[in-house]
Design an enzyme around this catalytic site. Structure first.
Site, PDB file in Angstrom:
ATOM      1  N   THR A 134     -11.520   5.086  -1.157  1.00  0.00           N
ATOM      2  CA  THR A 134     -11.859   6.017  -0.082  1.00  0.00           C
ATOM      3  C   THR A 134     -11.647   5.304   1.248  1.00  0.00           C
ATOM      4  OG1 THR A 134     -13.515   6.969  -1.533  1.00  0.00           O
ATOM      5  CG2 THR A 134     -13.702   7.496   0.819  1.00  0.00           C
ATOM      6  N   ARG A 194       2.468  -0.172  -7.106  1.00  0.00           N
ATOM      7  CA  ARG A 194       1.922  -0.388  -8.451  1.00  0.00           C
ATOM      8  C   ARG A 194       2.129   0.854  -9.315  1.00  0.00           C
ATOM      9  NH1 ARG A 194       1.624  -4.142 -11.833  1.00  0.00           N
ATOM     10  NH2 ARG A 194       1.036  -5.497 -10.084  1.00  0.00           N
ATOM     11  N   LYS A 212       0.812  -1.227   0.000  1.00  0.00           N
ATOM     12  CA  LYS A 212       0.000   0.000   0.000  1.00  0.00           C
ATOM     13  C   LYS A 212       0.849   1.283   0.000  1.00  0.00           C
ATOM     14  CE  LYS A 212      -3.515  -0.800  -0.590  1.00  0.00           C
ATOM     15  NZ  LYS A 212      -3.982  -1.432  -1.852  1.00  0.00           N
TER      16      LYS A 212
END
Ligand SMILES: Nc1ncnc2c1ncn2[C@@H]1O[C@H](COP(=O)(O)OS(=O)(=O)O)[C@@H](OP(=O)(O)O)[C@H]1O
Length: 419
Positions: free
Chosen positions: A379, A174, A170
């Site tokens: 979100t 990517r 996270k």
């Protein structure tokens, strides 16, 4: 408990900064680890069982001592070094909030403990951070050519990677991989091979075969964010090629933890709230550092493991925050680090208002959108500000230690609010 003097270990030749700072860094890290081992040795029950201190040390000669001996919680005493105001290890009767504990146990299915040395992160065993399906939906170049970059024809030979994006989950891994794939001298595999954590027994030939073909002079890359927190990964990568270049995308650990939680929540909506999972005992303010969402963000702890094998000069730390605010600036550093010409520049990016993130501009020969898929930029749920505050306090000494070890200040203490 002090790490042996080795290249790259704070105070070794790979580290930056004046000698006093190196000494401070070594001392604070040693202090921290001594306390952590001490803390865990007295523990029984789930936390102790899942802690490396309770497990046999690595049998491999020359293997680093386990740096993951760490208390389930630690509250900072000062900004310089974590102090011994942590909670005792998890009690054997599992006195923690029931729902959370049950859920955590359920996550830790048999075989999920990576190895005796690795400690035990709860992890989703089959989860890849980004799947090819997601890439395909996103229309990224990774969806074509069997997951390898489409900018270069499929000529050449399959080679083992010379550079790896090893973390953090996270962090923005990517986005970084897709941006560097826009470089004509880089070829990368689109999926996460998880070779150095889950698939190591398949052997190097399996791993080589996963890679795209490259021409002479092109760099082969892959990204698997869980490597950064896998204890065996540094040794295994070092034994593959000791000159492997390593890239770590780091992000404010509090935001990272929430992002990690958000991802799990999207797949398992029944899980307890972040606030429940984050604490062993909320009344006492005891953070549960055995929860992987929290533990992954203790970057100094994991980095120490890597520095047993690789000099700091071989590791590039990319700011996950700047990768969003100034992708071209971060990409310049990445290309320099990889010894590549600076070809991926501001011309390659545009800010997509709908996505709320920078995206790669469309290549001339394609109409495919180049934003990342919907699993990137989710979100986040609103988290109690008091919990955020406590987490910031928890991470602060480890962040400071990480800044000292890397010689870079990521300024996470200045983050006023979560994303
Ligand atoms: N350009 C661009 N587009 C979309 N998202 C971006 C971008 N750059 C960085 N990010 C941030 O990347 C976060 C996901 O990190 P990873 O790719 O490392 O996640 S994973 O571990 O592979 O699942 C993701 O986290 P969340 O916002 O929490 O979803 C993003 O904030």
């Amino acid at each position: 408990m002090s790490p042996p003097a080795q290249p790259g270990v704070p105070g070794g030749r790979g580290s930056k900064g004046p000698p006093a700072r190196k000494l401070l860094c070594m001392c604070s890290l040693s202090l921290c680890l001594t306390y952590l081992c001490y803390s865990l040795m007295g523990g029984t029950g789930p936390a102790a069982l899942r802690s490396p201190a309770a497990l046999p040390a690595s049998a491999a000669p020359g293997a680093p001592r386990s740096p993951t001996a760490f208390p389930a919680t630690a509250a900072p005493r000062s900004a310089g070094a974590p102090g011994p105001s942590a909670a005792p290890p998890r009690a054997s009767n599992g006195s923690r909030e029931g729902a959370a504990d049950t859920w955590l146990r359920a996550q830790l299915a048999p075989g999920e403990v990576i190895t005796a040395q690795s400690g035990a992160f709860e992890r989703d065993p089959q989860e890849s951070s980004t799947t090819d399906e997601e890439l395909s939906r996103a229309g990224s170049p990774g969806s074509r050519g069997g997951g390898s970059s489409s900018t270069t024809p499929d000529y050449g030979e399959k080679r083992l990677p010379q550079a790896l994006i090893i973390g953090v989950k996270k962090g923005g891994t990517r986005a970084l991989l897709e941006a560097i794939r826009a470089h004509p001298d880089v070829r990368a595999v689109g999926t996460e091979p998880h070779f150095f954590d889950r698939n190591y027994e398949k052997g190097l030939e399996w791993y080589r075969n996963v890679m795209p073909k490259t021409l002479e002079g092109q760099i082969t890359m892959e990204k698997t964010p869980s490597y950064f927190v896998t204890n065996e990964a540094p040794r295994r990568i070092h034994s593959m090629a000791k000159d492997t270049k390593l890239i770590v995308v780091v992000r404010d650990p509090v935001t990272r933890a929430i992002s990690d939680y958000t991802q799990t929540l999207s797949k398992k909506p029944e899980i307890p709230t972040f606030e429940v999972l984050a604490f062993k005992n909320r009344t006492l303010g005891l953070i549960d550092a055995s929860w992987s969402a929290i533990r992954i963000g203790i970057y100094a702890l994991h980095l120490e493991n890597w520095l047993q094998y690789f000099p700091l000069s071989q590791i590039l730390f990319v700011s996950g925050e700047r990768l969003i605010t100034d992708p071209a600036g971060e990409m310049a550093k990445v290309q320099d680090f990889l010894g590549l010409k600076r070809i991926v520049t501001e011309k390659h990016f545009y800010f997509n208002k709908t996505k709320g993130f920078p995206c790669l501009k469309k290549p001339e020969d394609s109409s495919a959108p180049r934003c990342l898929g919907k699993s990137k930029g989710r979100t986040h749920p609103k988290i109690d500000p008091d919990v955020i505050h406590r987490l910031r306090k928890f991470y602060k000494p480890f962040n400071v230690m990480f800044y000292q070890m890397t010689g870079q200040d990521f300024q996470w203490e200045q983050e006023e609010s979560d994303k």
